[in-house]
Design an enzyme around this catalytic site. Structure first.
Site, PDB file in Angstrom:
ATOM      1  N   LYS A 147     -14.810 -20.636  36.452  1.00 21.74           N
ATOM      2  CA  LYS A 147     -15.166 -19.463  37.274  1.00 21.74           C
ATOM      3  C   LYS A 147     -14.350 -19.429  38.555  1.00 21.74           C
ATOM      4  CE  LYS A 147     -19.111 -17.346  39.685  1.00 21.74           C
ATOM      5  NZ  LYS A 147     -19.073 -17.774  41.084  1.00 21.74           N
ATOM      6  N   SER A 185     -27.217 -21.709  39.329  1.00 24.92           N
ATOM      7  CA  SER A 185     -26.340 -22.354  40.305  1.00 24.92           C
ATOM      8  C   SER A 185     -26.608 -23.851  40.382  1.00 24.92           C
ATOM      9  CB  SER A 185     -26.570 -21.729  41.689  1.00 24.92           C
ATOM     10  OG  SER A 185     -25.999 -22.533  42.705  1.00 24.92           O
ATOM     11  N   TYR A 216     -20.395 -27.423  40.752  1.00 30.01           N
ATOM     12  CA  TYR A 216     -19.339 -27.639  41.744  1.00 30.01           C
ATOM     13  C   TYR A 216     -18.780 -29.031  41.527  1.00 30.01           C
ATOM     14  CZ  TYR A 216     -20.209 -23.440  44.572  1.00 30.01           C
ATOM     15  OH  TYR A 216     -20.292 -22.150  45.027  1.00 30.01           O
ATOM     16  N   HIS A 246     -15.741 -14.774  43.934  1.00 35.09           N
ATOM     17  CA  HIS A 246     -16.940 -15.331  44.564  1.00 35.09           C
ATOM     18  C   HIS A 246     -17.628 -14.268  45.428  1.00 35.09           C
ATOM     19  CE1 HIS A 246     -18.445 -19.655  45.153  1.00 35.09           C
ATOM     20  NE2 HIS A 246     -19.332 -18.954  45.826  1.00 35.09           N
ATOM     21  N   THR A 253     -16.999 -23.921  38.841  1.00 33.88           N
ATOM     22  CA  THR A 253     -16.461 -23.020  39.866  1.00 33.88           C
ATOM     23  C   THR A 253     -15.270 -23.680  40.541  1.00 33.88           C
ATOM     24  OG1 THR A 253     -18.614 -22.007  40.193  1.00 33.88           O
ATOM     25  CG2 THR A 253     -17.034 -21.764  41.988  1.00 33.88           C
TER      26      THR A 253
HETATM   27  C1  LIG Z   1     -25.818 -15.744  48.308  1.00 38.32           C
HETATM   28  C2  LIG Z   1     -24.774 -16.122  47.297  1.00 38.32           C
HETATM   29  C3  LIG Z   1     -24.740 -17.422  46.814  1.00 38.32           C
HETATM   30  C4  LIG Z   1     -23.802 -17.788  45.856  1.00 38.32           C
HETATM   31  N1  LIG Z   1     -23.846 -19.050  45.342  1.00 38.32           N
HETATM   32  C5  LIG Z   1     -22.960 -19.393  44.376  1.00 38.32           C
HETATM   33  C6  LIG Z   1     -23.028 -20.671  43.772  1.00 38.32           C
HETATM   34  O1  LIG Z   1     -23.892 -21.478  44.079  1.00 38.32           O
HETATM   35  N2  LIG Z   1     -22.094 -20.963  42.819  1.00 38.32           N
HETATM   36  C7  LIG Z   1     -21.124 -20.073  42.436  1.00 38.32           C
HETATM   37  O2  LIG Z   1     -20.297 -20.370  41.564  1.00 38.32           O
HETATM   38  N3  LIG Z   1     -21.065 -18.835  42.972  1.00 38.32           N
HETATM   39  C8  LIG Z   1     -21.962 -18.480  43.922  1.00 38.32           C
HETATM   40  N4  LIG Z   1     -21.914 -17.208  44.430  1.00 38.32           N
HETATM   41  C9  LIG Z   1     -20.959 -16.235  43.882  1.00 38.32           C
HETATM   42  C10 LIG Z   1     -21.563 -15.471  42.694  1.00 38.32           C
HETATM   43  O3  LIG Z   1     -21.642 -16.300  41.555  1.00 38.32           O
HETATM   44  C11 LIG Z   1     -20.703 -14.266  42.286  1.00 38.32           C
HETATM   45  O4  LIG Z   1     -19.380 -14.670  42.091  1.00 38.32           O
HETATM   46  C12 LIG Z   1     -20.754 -13.103  43.261  1.00 38.32           C
HETATM   47  O5  LIG Z   1     -22.004 -13.003  43.917  1.00 38.32           O
HETATM   48  C13 LIG Z   1     -20.490 -11.824  42.481  1.00 38.32           C
HETATM   49  O6  LIG Z   1     -20.402 -10.754  43.305  1.00 38.32           O
HETATM   50  P1  LIG Z   1     -21.593  -9.686  43.569  1.00 38.32           P
HETATM   51  O7  LIG Z   1     -22.551 -10.377  44.474  1.00 38.32           O
HETATM   52  O8  LIG Z   1     -20.837  -8.575  44.207  1.00 38.32           O
HETATM   53  O9  LIG Z   1     -22.213  -9.281  42.249  1.00 38.32           O
HETATM   54  C14 LIG Z   1     -22.850 -16.837  45.384  1.00 38.32           C
HETATM   55  C15 LIG Z   1     -22.894 -15.535  45.883  1.00 38.32           C
HETATM   56  C16 LIG Z   1     -23.844 -15.171  46.820  1.00 38.32           C
HETATM   57  C17 LIG Z   1     -23.870 -13.731  47.310  1.00 38.32           C
HETATM   58  O1  LIG Z   2     -21.314 -20.572  46.795  1.00 41.22           O
HETATM   59  C1  LIG Z   2     -21.665 -19.912  47.733  1.00 41.22           C
HETATM   60  O2  LIG Z   2     -21.263 -18.738  47.934  1.00 41.22           O
HETATM   61  C2  LIG Z   2     -22.605 -20.436  48.652  1.00 41.22           C
HETATM   62  O3  LIG Z   2     -23.153 -19.649  49.351  1.00 41.22           O
HETATM   63  C3  LIG Z   2     -22.854 -21.877  48.793  1.00 41.22           C
HETATM   64  C4  LIG Z   2     -24.170 -22.318  48.888  1.00 41.22           C
HETATM   65  C5  LIG Z   2     -24.424 -23.673  49.070  1.00 41.22           C
HETATM   66  C6  LIG Z   2     -23.384 -24.581  49.175  1.00 41.22           C
HETATM   67  C7  LIG Z   2     -22.081 -24.144  49.050  1.00 41.22           C
HETATM   68  C8  LIG Z   2     -21.812 -22.796  48.874  1.00 41.22           C
END
Ligand SMILES: Cc1cc2nc3c(=O)[nH]c(=O)nc-3n(C[C@H](O)[C@H](O)[C@H](O)COP(=O)(O)O)c2cc1C
Ligand SMILES: O=C(O)C(=O)c1ccccc1
Length: 356
Positions: free
Chosen positions: A229, A103, A126, A253, A152
């Site tokens: 993404k 991330s 991002y 997401h 993303t």
């Molecule tokens: C706690 C958390 C933080 C996340 N942070 C990011 C992130 O920093 N960037 C991003 O593109 N997606 C982020 N996501 C989305 C994940 O990449 C992904 O799309 C999602 O968790 C997939 O679903 P699942 O948790 O059911 O496997 C985050 C998801 C969670 C649960």
């Molecule tokens: O991408 C996300 O889901 C997420 O939790 C997040 C974390 C830090 C900054 C922005 C979004």
């Protein structure tokens, strides 16, 4: 502790261990959490058509993705701040994962993660208003040997995460986004009642004007392949490829952005048809079992990513816990391939599904 045999058991064990605020941040979705639930329900609705009288004595789970051989078609999705659940954070996850998308908000440096990684690394980006943050991450990913970038596009701002808002959730002071200028991240640490600090931060720091020309600009900045993404439609898959993307990640997401958006596995066939073999199509959202992996591959995914399950494993037992979660999914996938008469991933196609 009895051996944990399923991803669901890791989820329950992680919930027991984590503080409630951290649990809610990870588990939560946006709005009424309809899309969060739909991601799981959609997999449950896809019944399998097993074939028999097939030689399944040598199942092969390996696959190739962007020119790299992987032991399994399962990687770890980009998830912010792994140190929220374990002090080693992304370094432990990288040791455990066959393939990891780091991330932009990782809590260990890109270089520390690269030094530890067992398999290929990609970096998620991002679209920061401060474009030098994006450019700096690209340069460091290239120098550290990352093999692809993932932009993303479903987050012009963070979604309405009501669990975070109710708790006034903010990122604890000791846990930082190790690869982004502290000034850009300052507000993620400011707790305010009735508000998610991440929503506030995203409104200030992410650029919601991101469009196709910006994607083309990013692709021109680097020789690394760029995947997009957060694609849920054929139109956006087409647009992404037309502006230089090497592939797409079908994702909502994890139900954390537009509530009511289609379950990611229900969007997969449409996106895969639009991409039509021009690049990899990954899927994330709700993958919890080996049969879920098989269902996604049957609908056209090149590979899948798991988000929350990796954090559950990490929370329960650090690197071995994260590895154990991925091993459970791989063991279930092998079993499902043998029992469905599809010993190679190249044998997995829509005929595996009762109603594709
Ligand atoms: C706690 C958390 C933080 C996340 N942070 C990011 C992130 O920093 N960037 C991003 O593109 N997606 C982020 N996501 C989305 C994940 O990449 C992904 O799309 C999602 O968790 C997939 O679903 P699942 O948790 O059911 O496997 C985050 C998801 C969670 C649960
Ligand atoms: O991408 C996300 O889901 C997420 O939790 C997040 C974390 C830090 C900054 C922005 C979004």
């Amino acid at each position: 502790m009895d051996a944990l045999l399923t991803v669901a058991e890791y989820e329950a064990a992680a919930r027991d261990r984590l503080p409630a605020g951290i649990w809610d941040y990870i588990a939560g979705g946006s709005g009424q959490e309809r899309t969060l639930a739909a991601n799981l329900d959609a997999f449950a609705r896809l019944a399998l058509r097993p074939r028999c009288l097939v030689d399944v004595s040598r199942p092969d789970l390996s696959t190739e993705l962007l020119g790299v051989r992987l032991r399994t078609p399962v990687g770890v999705a980009p998830v912010a701040y792994h140190r929220l659940v374990h002090p080693e954070g992304e370094v432990a996850t990288a040791r455990a994962a066959g393939f990891l998308v780091v991330s932009a908000f990782a809590s260990r440096t890109l270089e520390e993660i690269a030094a530890a990684a067992a398999g290929p690394l990609w970096l998620q980006l991002y679209w920061f208003r401060r474009r030098e943050v994006v450019a700096g991450l690209v340069r460091r990913a290239e120098a550290a040997g990352y093999r692809a970038l993932v932009l993303t596009v479903d987050t012009p701002r963070v979604g309405r995460r009501l669990r975070e808002a109710r708790r006034g959730f903010a990122i604890p002071a000791g846990i930082v986004a190790a690869n982004v200028d502290a000034a850009v991240m300052a507000r993620t640490h400011e707790a305010v009642d009735g508000e998610s600090a991440l929503v506030r931060h995203s409104r200030e720091q992410l650029d919601p004007s991101l469009g196709p020309a910006d994607l083309a600009w990013l692709c021109a900045q680097t020789d690394l392949p760029v995947l997009v993404k957060g694609v849920l439609t054929a139109e956006d898959a087409e647009l992404a490829l037309a502006h230089g993307a090497a592939g797409v990640v079908v994702s909502n997401h994890g139900g954390r952005q537009l509530d009511g958006a289609v379950a990611s596995v229900d969007a997969l066939a449409e996106v895969a048809a639009a991409v039509a073999g021009r690049g990899p199509v990954l899927l994330d959202g709700g993958v919890r079992t080996g049969t879920d992996v098989l269902r996604a591959l049957a609908l056209g995914a090149s590979a899948v990513l798991v988000g929350r399950p990796a954090l559950w494993g990490l929370a329960v037992d650090g690197e071995p816990g994260a590895r154990a979660v991925l091993d459970v999914i791989a063991a279930e996938l092998e079993d499902a391939m043998v029992l469905s008469g599809r010993p190679r991933l190249s044998d997995v196609d829509p005929s595996l599904l009762a109603r594709p």
